[in-house]
Design an enzyme around this catalytic site. Structure first.
Site, mmCIF file in Angstrom:
data_model
loop_
_atom_site.group_PDB
_atom_site.id
_atom_site.type_symbol
_atom_site.label_atom_id
_atom_site.label_comp_id
_atom_site.label_asym_id
_atom_site.label_seq_id
_atom_site.Cartn_x
_atom_site.Cartn_y
_atom_site.Cartn_z
ATOM 1 N N SER A 127 -23.635 82.145 23.026
ATOM 2 C CA SER A 127 -22.242 82.546 22.894
ATOM 3 C C SER A 127 -21.467 81.539 22.068
ATOM 4 O O SER A 127 -21.749 80.331 22.111
ATOM 5 C CB SER A 127 -21.602 82.667 24.281
ATOM 6 N N TYR A 152 -19.242 79.671 32.202
ATOM 7 C CA TYR A 152 -20.069 80.575 31.400
ATOM 8 C C TYR A 152 -20.614 79.849 30.178
ATOM 9 O O TYR A 152 -21.812 79.924 29.874
ATOM 10 C CB TYR A 152 -19.231 81.783 30.979
#
Length: 335
Positions: A127, A152
């Site tokens: 990501s 995350y």
């Protein structure tokens, strides 16, 4: 007949589109998903229902944090290529346990299954959030990414390090992909494009962070999928940049690469809202709110490596992408 390609997170946004693309190209696909209720399960079920009637698709419902279930999956299907997109998404911190179970334990089980299953290439989702507090723009894979500001992001950075260790120890060819703000048909309802569209269509107020003075490298899902599919058959050679930095020449370089996949054209959120208003034909009722914890003001992808190695970079404009998304949204929701 060639072995099937495993796509994890196949009922998810990107996973669904990847499975569709592979099936259209004539591949057999095994799609796995755990159907966690992070958002409306009806959307996940609707995506999966479009895949299941296709003869070359085999759907499996499995939580990859189940080590034995994951090993059994690999024993039954004899994969050679794996596209691992399953994860607990979202930079908003709520409960750490799903991130640990899916993004850490689930990823470890995937690495172990790939190692023992003699997989030729593992492509996995990272990501753009791994860049965290970085201030240098555009974000480059060659810059440090040691300051994640969400759990995350920390788990995705951990995935890259775990994959590199397996590549180094066992020669497992791995490619990590840092996605930048993906949107499009069948998207996630918790993300800005879908969330704003849904609220504006229903006449509800939208919350706009930092008066809309936030920039994102919005990347249309078809461009993301094209990058993934092009890479799945391109197992990486050892990274020469890492090889040059090895402290010990006796340590073999690792067949592991990381690529950004983004538009390299940041757009202001105010412009995103205006494009959605135009596509829907109605104005937004806005409320300005502070930038939430875990968010950054701007993202921008340096796609030099992707262009050089794969001969492809995302190119869909935000105008075109929003037009396509709103067309899908109207059909799906009957608006």
């Amino acid at each position: 007949m060639s072995s099937p390609i495993l796509v994890t997170g196949a009922a998810g946004f990107i996973g669904y589109h990847v499975a569709e693309k592979l099936l259209a190209a004539g591949h057999r696909v095994v799609g796995v998903d755990s159907f966690t209720p992070y958002y409306d399960l009806r959307l996940k079920e609707a995506r999966f229902a479009r895949l299941e009637p296709q003869s070359a698709f085999r759907g499996e419902r499995l939580d990859l944090s189940d080590a034995e279930g994951t090993r059994d999956l690999f024993r039954r299907h004899r994969f050679e290529r794996v596209i691992h997109l399953a994860a607990q998404p979202g930079v908003r911190f709520v409960d750490p346990q799903p991130y640990a179970a899916s993004n850490l334990m689930g990823f470890m089980n995937m690495l172990e299954a790939c190692r023992h299953g003699e997989i030729r290439h593992l492509v996995y989702a990272s990501s753009s959030s791994v860049y965290g507090a970085n201030r240098k723009l555009p974000f480059s894979e060659h810059d440090s990414a040691d300051h994640p500001i969400s759990l995350y992001a920390a788990t995705k950075k951990a995935n890259e390090m775990m994959a590199h260790s397996y590549a180094s120890l066992f020669g497992l060819a791995c490619t990590g992909l840092r996605f930048f703000t993906v949107y499009g048909p069948w998207g996630r309802p918790d993300m800005a494009v879908y969330k704003f569209t849904h609220a504006i269509a229903e006449g509800r107020r939208i919350e706009v962070a930092n008066a809309g003075k936030v920039w994102r490298d919005f990347t249309y899902v078809d461009d993301i999928v094209e990058g993934i599919v092009r890479l799945v058959d391109r197992a990486p050679a050892p990274d020469p940049a890492w090889d040059a930095q090895r402290p010990d020449p006796a340590i073999s370089p690792a067949p592991h690469r990381v690529y950004n996949i983004g538009n390299d054209r940041p757009e202001e959120v105010n412009r995103l809202v205006a494009l959605i208003e135009d596509a829907l034909g109605r104005k937004a009722d806005r409320a300005d709110v502070p930038l939430p914890p875990g968010d950054v003001l701007e993202t921008r992808a340096d796609v030099t490596d992707l262009r050089r190695d794969v001969g492809f970079v995302p190119s869909t404009s935000l105008e075109e992408g929003i037009r396509r998304f709103v067309t899908w949204y109207r059909g799906y929701h009957g608006v």
